[in-house]
Design a protein around this motif. Structure first.
Motif, PDB file in Angstrom:
ATOM      1  N   ASP A 288      -4.222  -9.107  -5.177  1.00 52.01           N
ATOM      2  CA  ASP A 288      -3.009  -8.910  -4.370  1.00 52.01           C
ATOM      3  C   ASP A 288      -2.932  -7.437  -3.961  1.00 52.01           C
ATOM      4  OD1 ASP A 288      -2.494  -8.052  -6.965  1.00 52.01           O
ATOM      5  OD2 ASP A 288      -0.607  -9.112  -7.183  1.00 52.01           O
ATOM      6  N   SER A 289      -3.046  -6.560  -4.949  1.00 46.25           N
ATOM      7  CA  SER A 289      -2.968  -5.120  -4.695  1.00 46.25           C
ATOM      8  C   SER A 289      -3.740  -4.418  -5.808  1.00 46.25           C
ATOM      9  CB  SER A 289      -1.498  -4.684  -4.712  1.00 46.25           C
ATOM     10  OG  SER A 289      -1.374  -3.323  -5.067  1.00 46.25           O
ATOM     11  N   THR A 290      -4.612  -3.493  -5.459  1.00 51.22           N
ATOM     12  CA  THR A 290      -5.325  -2.769  -6.522  1.00 51.22           C
ATOM     13  C   THR A 290      -4.337  -1.971  -7.375  1.00 51.22           C
ATOM     14  OG1 THR A 290      -5.788  -0.931  -5.021  1.00 51.22           O
ATOM     15  CG2 THR A 290      -7.531  -2.604  -5.283  1.00 51.22           C
ATOM     16  N   ASN A 291      -3.230  -1.516  -6.762  1.00 52.57           N
ATOM     17  CA  ASN A 291      -2.215  -0.834  -7.566  1.00 52.57           C
ATOM     18  C   ASN A 291      -1.629  -1.794  -8.603  1.00 52.57           C
ATOM     19  OD1 ASN A 291      -2.539   1.504  -6.023  1.00 52.57           O
ATOM     20  ND2 ASN A 291      -0.329   1.879  -5.895  1.00 52.57           N
ATOM     21  N   GLY A 292      -1.410  -3.048  -8.183  1.00 52.88           N
ATOM     22  CA  GLY A 292      -0.880  -4.049  -9.118  1.00 52.88           C
ATOM     23  C   GLY A 292      -1.835  -4.270 -10.282  1.00 52.88           C
TER      24      GLY A 292
ATOM     25  N   THR B  33     -10.948  -6.861  -0.820  1.00 50.60           N
ATOM     26  CA  THR B  33      -9.814  -7.105   0.079  1.00 50.60           C
ATOM     27  C   THR B  33      -8.543  -7.296  -0.746  1.00 50.60           C
ATOM     28  OG1 THR B  33      -8.990  -8.512   1.871  1.00 50.60           O
ATOM     29  CG2 THR B  33     -10.296  -9.601   0.211  1.00 50.60           C
ATOM     30  N   GLN B  34      -7.397  -7.076  -0.117  1.00 55.61           N
ATOM     31  CA  GLN B  34      -6.100  -7.265  -0.784  1.00 55.61           C
ATOM     32  C   GLN B  34      -5.270  -8.265   0.026  1.00 55.61           C
ATOM     33  OE1 GLN B  34      -4.817  -3.127  -2.697  1.00 55.61           O
ATOM     34  NE2 GLN B  34      -4.806  -2.995  -0.483  1.00 55.61           N
ATOM     35  N   THR B  35      -4.552  -9.131  -0.683  1.00 61.10           N
ATOM     36  CA  THR B  35      -3.686 -10.088   0.025  1.00 61.10           C
ATOM     37  C   THR B  35      -2.263  -9.559   0.184  1.00 61.10           C
ATOM     38  OG1 THR B  35      -3.212 -11.153  -2.089  1.00 61.10           O
ATOM     39  CG2 THR B  35      -4.996 -12.106  -0.766  1.00 61.10           C
TER      40      THR B  35
ATOM     41  N   GLY C 172      -1.458  -5.803   0.072  1.00 60.03           N
ATOM     42  CA  GLY C 172      -1.618  -4.355  -0.068  1.00 60.03           C
ATOM     43  C   GLY C 172      -0.278  -3.664   0.172  1.00 60.03           C
ATOM     44  N   ARG C 173       0.019  -2.681  -0.676  1.00 63.36           N
ATOM     45  CA  ARG C 173       1.325  -2.020  -0.613  1.00 63.36           C
ATOM     46  C   ARG C 173       1.194  -0.650   0.050  1.00 63.36           C
ATOM     47  NH1 ARG C 173       2.349  -4.139  -6.442  1.00 63.36           N
ATOM     48  NH2 ARG C 173       2.087  -2.071  -7.344  1.00 63.36           N
ATOM     49  N   GLY C 174       2.129  -0.357   0.971  1.00 62.03           N
ATOM     50  CA  GLY C 174       2.180   0.956   1.602  1.00 62.03           C
ATOM     51  C   GLY C 174       3.395   1.732   1.133  1.00 62.03           C
ATOM     52  N   ARG C 175       3.544   2.929   1.658  1.00 58.68           N
ATOM     53  CA  ARG C 175       4.701   3.761   1.305  1.00 58.68           C
ATOM     54  C   ARG C 175       5.971   3.145   1.871  1.00 58.68           C
ATOM     55  NH1 ARG C 175       4.207   8.787   4.105  1.00 58.68           N
ATOM     56  NH2 ARG C 175       5.989   9.502   2.924  1.00 58.68           N
ATOM     57  N   ARG C 176       7.078   3.466   1.221  1.00 54.40           N
ATOM     58  CA  ARG C 176       8.415   3.105   1.679  1.00 54.40           C
ATOM     59  C   ARG C 176       8.551   1.603   1.955  1.00 54.40           C
ATOM     60  NH1 ARG C 176       9.872   7.563   6.052  1.00 54.40           N
ATOM     61  NH2 ARG C 176      11.982   6.903   5.587  1.00 54.40           N
TER      62      ARG C 176
ATOM     63  N   GLY D 142       3.746  -2.763   4.123  1.00 54.75           N
ATOM     64  CA  GLY D 142       2.493  -3.356   3.673  1.00 54.75           C
ATOM     65  C   GLY D 142       1.325  -2.477   4.080  1.00 54.75           C
ATOM     66  N   TRP D 143       0.127  -2.874   3.649  1.00 56.29           N
ATOM     67  CA  TRP D 143      -1.088  -2.132   4.026  1.00 56.29           C
ATOM     68  C   TRP D 143      -2.143  -3.132   4.473  1.00 56.29           C
ATOM     69  CZ3 TRP D 143      -2.023   2.685   5.325  1.00 56.29           C
ATOM     70  CH2 TRP D 143      -3.341   3.130   5.394  1.00 56.29           C
ATOM     71  N   HIS D 144      -2.587  -3.003   5.714  1.00 60.07           N
ATOM     72  CA  HIS D 144      -3.610  -3.863   6.319  1.00 60.07           C
ATOM     73  C   HIS D 144      -4.888  -3.765   5.475  1.00 60.07           C
ATOM     74  CE1 HIS D 144      -5.551  -5.770   9.743  1.00 60.07           C
ATOM     75  NE2 HIS D 144      -6.405  -4.770   9.900  1.00 60.07           N
TER      76      HIS D 144
ATOM     77  N   ARG E 133      -5.556  10.757  14.384  1.00 60.45           N
ATOM     78  CA  ARG E 133      -5.087   9.409  14.044  1.00 60.45           C
ATOM     79  C   ARG E 133      -5.257   9.158  12.549  1.00 60.45           C
ATOM     80  NH1 ARG E 133      -4.807   5.272  17.855  1.00 60.45           N
ATOM     81  NH2 ARG E 133      -4.442   6.130  19.906  1.00 60.45           N
ATOM     82  N   LYS E 134      -4.332   8.371  11.995  1.00 56.84           N
ATOM     83  CA  LYS E 134      -4.313   8.150  10.543  1.00 56.84           C
ATOM     84  C   LYS E 134      -5.466   7.240  10.121  1.00 56.84           C
ATOM     85  CE  LYS E 134      -1.256   6.096   7.061  1.00 56.84           C
ATOM     86  NZ  LYS E 134       0.002   6.262   6.359  1.00 56.84           N
ATOM     87  N   VAL E 135      -6.248   7.699   9.139  1.00 56.07           N
ATOM     88  CA  VAL E 135      -7.413   6.932   8.681  1.00 56.07           C
ATOM     89  C   VAL E 135      -7.244   6.438   7.253  1.00 56.07           C
ATOM     90  CG1 VAL E 135      -8.847   8.782   7.713  1.00 56.07           C
ATOM     91  CG2 VAL E 135      -9.939   6.914   8.974  1.00 56.07           C
ATOM     92  N   SER E 136      -6.221   6.947   6.569  1.00 60.26           N
ATOM     93  CA  SER E 136      -6.054   6.528   5.175  1.00 60.26           C
ATOM     94  C   SER E 136      -4.601   6.620   4.765  1.00 60.26           C
ATOM     95  CB  SER E 136      -6.895   7.408   4.244  1.00 60.26           C
ATOM     96  OG  SER E 136      -6.252   8.640   4.069  1.00 60.26           O
ATOM     97  N   GLY E 137      -4.280   5.961   3.666  1.00 57.22           N
ATOM     98  CA  GLY E 137      -2.941   6.050   3.105  1.00 57.22           C
ATOM     99  C   GLY E 137      -3.032   6.155   1.600  1.00 57.22           C
ATOM    100  N   ILE E 138      -2.054   6.826   1.013  1.00 57.57           N
ATOM    101  CA  ILE E 138      -2.052   7.078  -0.431  1.00 57.57           C
ATOM    102  C   ILE E 138      -0.698   6.679  -1.000  1.00 57.57           C
ATOM    103  CG2 ILE E 138      -2.057   8.962  -2.144  1.00 57.57           C
ATOM    104  CD1 ILE E 138      -4.162  10.285  -0.147  1.00 57.57           C
ATOM    105  N   LEU E 139      -0.726   5.910  -2.062  1.00 53.01           N
ATOM    106  CA  LEU E 139       0.516   5.455  -2.692  1.00 53.01           C
ATOM    107  C   LEU E 139       0.435   5.732  -4.185  1.00 53.01           C
ATOM    108  CD1 LEU E 139       3.218   3.890  -2.404  1.00 53.01           C
ATOM    109  CD2 LEU E 139       1.925   1.810  -2.919  1.00 53.01           C
TER     110      LEU E 139
ATOM    111  N   GLY F 131      -3.149   5.053  -5.669  1.00 52.78           N
ATOM    112  CA  GLY F 131      -3.691   4.029  -4.778  1.00 52.78           C
ATOM    113  C   GLY F 131      -4.130   4.648  -3.458  1.00 52.78           C
ATOM    114  N   ILE F 132      -5.351   4.321  -3.059  1.00 52.44           N
ATOM    115  CA  ILE F 132      -5.909   4.909  -1.837  1.00 52.44           C
ATOM    116  C   ILE F 132      -6.518   3.812  -0.976  1.00 52.44           C
ATOM    117  CG2 ILE F 132      -7.664   6.481  -0.909  1.00 52.44           C
ATOM    118  CD1 ILE F 132      -7.440   8.123  -3.463  1.00 52.44           C
ATOM    119  N   GLY F 133      -6.118   3.778   0.273  1.00 53.70           N
ATOM    120  CA  GLY F 133      -6.748   2.894   1.240  1.00 53.70           C
ATOM    121  C   GLY F 133      -7.403   3.737   2.325  1.00 53.70           C
ATOM    122  N   VAL F 134      -8.647   3.433   2.651  1.00 54.00           N
ATOM    123  CA  VAL F 134      -9.340   4.154   3.728  1.00 54.00           C
ATOM    124  C   VAL F 134      -9.819   3.130   4.755  1.00 54.00           C
ATOM    125  CG1 VAL F 134     -11.190   5.768   4.345  1.00 54.00           C
ATOM    126  CG2 VAL F 134     -10.152   5.897   2.063  1.00 54.00           C
TER     127      VAL F 134
END
Ligand code: BTN
Length: 254
Positions: free
Chosen positions: A22-26, A46-48, A50-54, A57-59, A118-124, A141-144
């Motif tokens: 579901d989420s690697t953070n989970g 893959t994540q079903t 994925g959690r983003g900030r605030r 979700g995270w694609h 352009r944004k290439v990654s997100g960190i939670l 948590g890091i998504g690239v």
């Protein structure tokens, strides 16, 4: 997972390679609750969910990188939150190493990595409890976006492949892991000062007009500096503001 065995990760890490989660953070939270050691590194294809900030979700399609590193810093949660800058520096330096020379990479407050703007990654960053441990652990948590970028992102997005990167996922994972070890070590040895200086040296927009979107307001002003804790100092129309969380948008090109 393919390639995991060949990944030359620093010895600091203990890899947990998974297919779909579901989420690697989970997953990292669950491992933290079981007492998993610092350096546990959850990597999923893959994540079903994925959690983003605030609360976003995270694609999370196959081909992109999704990881969560479990750290157990000897610090209170407020101070440990500075490690989001360590993660941003790690991803920035990995992207710069992997991309062809001449491709522009920089950082957007607080912890987004940009490629050609352009944004290439997100960190939670999240805290995780471990029964019997006084201090919470930290899940980084890091998504690239390696192979694909989201179609409908809040901030214009891109992926490494669109700028000529050909590295496989295991190579990107190893480069990010080396960066986490390096910048976490610098934070442990020297505190936030070295990270703040390194972040500012790679940052976009210092001295420029920006808009900061907060949950209930939008502030326009000049991005003056980072304060000693990593908060953004904004010379706003109504006076100077120190902002702990928000989304930055640039108002000048380039
Ligand atoms: C952001 O909104 O910019 C942060 C996105 C963080 C996404 C990563 S992907 C790996 C890890 N697992 C999650 O569920 N989220 C983070």
């Amino acid at each position: 997972m393919n390639g995991a065995a060949a990944t030359p990760l620093p010895r600091f890490f203990r890899l947990v390679a998974l297919d779909t989660v579901d989420s690697t953070n989970g997953v990292a939270h669950a491992l933290a609750a079981e007492g998993a050691p610092e350096g546990t590194l959850v990597w999923a294809r893959t994540q079903t969910a994925g959690r983003g900030r605030r609360g976003r979700g995270w694609h999370s399609p196959p081909g992109n990188l999704f990881l969560s590193a479990l750290l157990r810093p000897d610090a209170l949660p407020g101070e440990a939150a500075q490690l989001s800058f360590a993660a941003a520096l790690a991803v920035h330096d990995a992207a710069a190493e992997i991309l062809p020379s001449g491709v522009r990479t920089d950082l957007k407050w607080p912890n987004d990595v940009l490629v050609e703007g352009r944004k290439v990654s997100g960190i939670l960053l999240e805290t995780a409890e471990t029964p019997g441990e006084a201090r919470p652990a930290l899940v980084v948590g890091i998504g690239v976006n390696v192979a694909a970028s989201p179609p409908d992102a809040a901030y214009p997005a891109t992926c490494l492949a669109d700028h000529g990167a050909t590295a496989d996922l295991a190579t990107v994972l190893a480069a990010v892991a080396r960066g986490i070890e390096r910048w976490y070590g610098r934070w442990r040895d020297g505190g936030f000062g070295p990270l703040r200086a390194a972040w500012l040296a790679r940052a976009r927009g210092v001295g420029d007009p920006i808009t900061v979107r907060l949950p209930d307001a939008s502030l326009d002003g000049i991005f003056v500096d980072l304060d000693p804790s990593g908060a953004l100092i904004l010379d706003a129309v109504g006076g100077r503001r120190t902002i702990g969380a928000g989304d930055v948008f640039f108002r000048t090109g380039g």
